[in-house]
Write an enzyme that holds these catalytic residues in place. Structure first.
Site, PDB file in Angstrom:
ATOM      1  CB  SER A   1      73.997  39.214  49.206  1.00 42.38           C
ATOM      2  OG  SER A   1      73.049  39.902  48.449  1.00 42.38           O
TER       3      SER A   1
ATOM      4  NE  ARG B   1      72.312  36.421  53.126  1.00 42.50           N
ATOM      5  CZ  ARG B   1      71.687  37.416  52.476  1.00 42.50           C
ATOM      6  NH1 ARG B   1      72.343  38.523  52.158  1.00 42.50           N
ATOM      7  NH2 ARG B   1      70.418  37.286  52.151  1.00 42.50           N
TER       8      ARG B   1
ATOM      9  CG  ASP C   1      69.762  42.679  43.271  1.00 37.02           C
ATOM     10  OD1 ASP C   1      68.622  43.133  43.456  1.00 37.02           O
ATOM     11  OD2 ASP C   1      70.455  42.197  44.185  1.00 37.02           O
TER      12      ASP C   1
ATOM     13  CE  LYS D   1      64.402  43.983  44.660  1.00 36.04           C
ATOM     14  NZ  LYS D   1      64.820  43.217  45.837  1.00 36.04           N
TER      15      LYS D   1
ATOM     16  NE  ARG E   1      66.817  48.715  41.394  1.00 36.17           N
ATOM     17  CZ  ARG E   1      67.603  47.928  42.102  1.00 36.17           C
ATOM     18  NH1 ARG E   1      67.516  46.609  41.981  1.00 36.17           N
ATOM     19  NH2 ARG E   1      68.498  48.449  42.920  1.00 36.17           N
TER      20      ARG E   1
ATOM     21  NE  ARG F   1      71.651  45.923  42.529  1.00 31.10           N
ATOM     22  CZ  ARG F   1      72.847  45.541  42.967  1.00 31.10           C
ATOM     23  NH1 ARG F   1      73.901  45.655  42.190  1.00 31.10           N
ATOM     24  NH2 ARG F   1      72.996  45.032  44.179  1.00 31.10           N
TER      25      ARG F   1
HETATM   26  C1  S3P Z   1      69.237  40.585  48.880  1.00 35.45           C
HETATM   27  C2  S3P Z   1      68.082  40.011  48.402  1.00 35.45           C
HETATM   28  C3  S3P Z   1      67.299  40.606  47.313  1.00 35.45           C
HETATM   29  C4  S3P Z   1      68.124  41.594  46.508  1.00 35.45           C
HETATM   30  C5  S3P Z   1      68.875  42.538  47.379  1.00 35.45           C
HETATM   31  C6  S3P Z   1      69.811  41.796  48.296  1.00 35.45           C
HETATM   32  C7  S3P Z   1      69.915  39.950  50.016  1.00 35.45           C
HETATM   33  O1  S3P Z   1      66.182  41.272  47.863  1.00 35.45           O
HETATM   34  O2  S3P Z   1      67.297  42.305  45.621  1.00 35.45           O
HETATM   35  O3  S3P Z   1      69.638  43.442  46.589  1.00 35.45           O
HETATM   36  O4  S3P Z   1      71.081  40.272  50.293  1.00 35.45           O
HETATM   37  O5  S3P Z   1      69.295  39.098  50.658  1.00 35.45           O
HETATM   38  P1  S3P Z   1      64.834  40.494  48.261  1.00 35.45           P
HETATM   39  O6  S3P Z   1      65.143  39.532  49.308  1.00 35.45           O
HETATM   40  O7  S3P Z   1      63.896  41.583  48.722  1.00 35.45           O
HETATM   41  O8  S3P Z   1      64.345  39.861  47.003  1.00 35.45           O
END
Ligand code: S3P
Length: 442
Positions: free
Chosen positions: A23, A27, A314, A341, A345, A387
């Site tokens: 994540s 960003r 996750d 997802k 899952r 995962r």
């Molecule tokens: C993420 C947010 C989550 C997560 C994903 C990564 C992110 O999803 O499950 O693996 O980087 O913002 P959601 O925002 O759909 O909950």
């Protein structure tokens, strides 16, 4: 196509690091690209998902150098992007598609976001709604708001958006669009999701305002170019944490891992299940980073529900495996998001756990696992979901006989060397003498 064959292993005794946070890596590239100069990003996760974001930024005219495999130099262009000459391929990555949609909504050109078969089935209305309210024109070419997305960017109006889902991707898409809107854009979520975007904005000296579950941003700010170190991904560490927690003689130290409290809920869950866990924050730049020291035990079941869900979303596949290895019931509820997802899952976990001998009751928004029954080896599929593949590789370490995981190449979306690290951890633990993992290429 490649399969893994996993054999039972005794205790883990190891010190490890895990690759960069997925994540945060996404960003970091995006904000660096929007900044006013070169930004060095170290510890970047070079997985397929994050490399999709790198390609996307390059397609928008951003120069990105890679002096070392996990170091990027991103040359920010003050939010000035050039129109892409072809479709932007987001691969398997929901984060790339949803965050890019936010970033592209305010650009003076058209772009088209496409994804693989799995991403093409995932819901995009959650970002289309707010971005349309801001003035972008977005067409979902798939059924019911599914990708590809055709985005005709335009001048954006700020909005005050109340999101029906606790999703960091939705929150981030609105905030990134808000960077290109005139005035103050806010987003309120029903419960706290991961706050990496807010932290990263602050680190790049763009000031978001945070008021409980509402984050606001004033448009027109240009992030300051800076250097950034990506911590290890706690969602990748999660597989090793459970492998250690579930075995009474295991001891594992995970170093340089992200300890952001909006992501570290797995530690609280494992503590409730009886594991001995100590976390120490050593550095707190934009993101807290440190170590997790864990000693295994005979775990007991727990409930995971409500506002804890977004924090561990996750980690639920591997926590379900932990539930199957623990004594008593583990209940996961309020986790309907798991159905949309990389695969469904809930169905994938229930199918695979049952194939290995566990007792699982699938519910609409989670599952009830009656733990403590002995697991046996079986042939289980990844369902194309990284995962799921890794969670069941860990389950295989506790099963009698041999477990085959099919279609494991999806693991490279988040953890390309997971299988090598598994071999290494077992070698370091000096047991067993025979390898616990072997590869069967097709
Ligand atoms: C993420 C947010 C989550 C997560 C994903 C990564 C992110 O999803 O499950 O693996 O980087 O913002 P959601 O925002 O759909 O909950």
């Amino acid at each position: 196509m490649a399969d893994w064959k996993i054999r039972r292993a005794p205790a883990i005794k190891s010190e490890i690091t895990v690759p960069g946070d997925k994540s945060i890596s996404h960003r970091a590239v995006m904000l660096a690209a929007m900044s006013n100069g070169p930004c060095v990003i170290r510890g970047f996760l070079t997985s397929e998902d994050c490399l999709c974001t790198v390609s996307a930024m390059r397609a928008l005219g951003i120069e990105i150098e890679t002096p070392e495999p996990t170091t990027l130099i991103v040359h920010g262009r003050k939010g000035q992007f050039t129109a892409p000459t072809r479709d932007i391929d987001c691969g398997n990555s929901g984060t790339t598609m949803r965050l890019m949609a936010g970033l592209l909504a305010g650009q003076p050109f058209r772009s088209r976001l496409v994804g693989d078969a799995s991403l093409s089935k995932r819901p995009m209305r959650r970002v289309i709604e707010p971005l349309t309210q801001m003035g972008a024109r977005i067409t979902a070419e798939g059924k019911d708001g599914r990708p590809p997305l055709l985005i005709e960017g335009s001048k954006l109006n700020p909005i005050q958006y109340v999101s029906p889902v606790a999703s960091a991707q939705v929150k981030s898409a609105v905030l990134l669009a808000g960077m290109f809107a005139q005035g103050k854009t806010s987003v309120t979520e029903p419960s706290q999701s991961r706050d990496h975007t807010e932290r990263m904005l602050e680190y790049f000296l763009v000031r978001p305002q945070i008021n409980e579950l509402t984050v606001s941003i004033h448009g027109g700010q240009i992030p300051e170019s800076r250097e950034f170190d990506v911590p290890g991904d706690i969602s990748s560490a999660a597989f090793w944490l459970v492998a250690a927690a579930a075995h009474p003689r295991s001891r594992l130290l995970v170093k340089n891992v992200g300890l952001n409290q909006t992501r570290s809920g797995i530690i609280k869950v494992l503590l409730r299940m009886g594991a001995h866990v100590k976390e120490v924050v050593e550095v707190d730049q934009a993101e807290p980073m440190g170590s997790i020291d864990i000693t295994g035990t005979r775990m007991k079941g727990t409930r995971i529900e409500g506002s804890e869900i977004p924090n561990v979303i996750d980690e639920l596949p591997i926590l379900a495996v932990a539930g199957a290895l623990a004594q008593g019931k583990t209940i996961i509820a309020d986790a309907r998001e798991l159905r949309v997802k990389e695969t469904d899952r809930i169905a994938a976990i229930a199918t695979n756990l049952r194939a290995m001998g566990a007792q699982v009751l699938e519910t609409e928004d989670g599952m009830e696992i009656t733990g403590g029954l002995p697991l046996h080896g079986a042939r289980v599929d990844s369902f194309g979901d990284h995962r799921i593949a890794m969670a069941f590789a860990i389950a295989g370490l506790f099963a009698e006989g041999e477990t085959t995981i099919t279609n494991t190449e999806c693991v490279s979306t988040s953890y390309p060397d997971f299988d090598k690290q598994l071999e290494l951890v077992m070698k370091e633990s000096r047991q067993p003498q025979t390898p616990v993992i072997s590869h069967v290429p097709h």
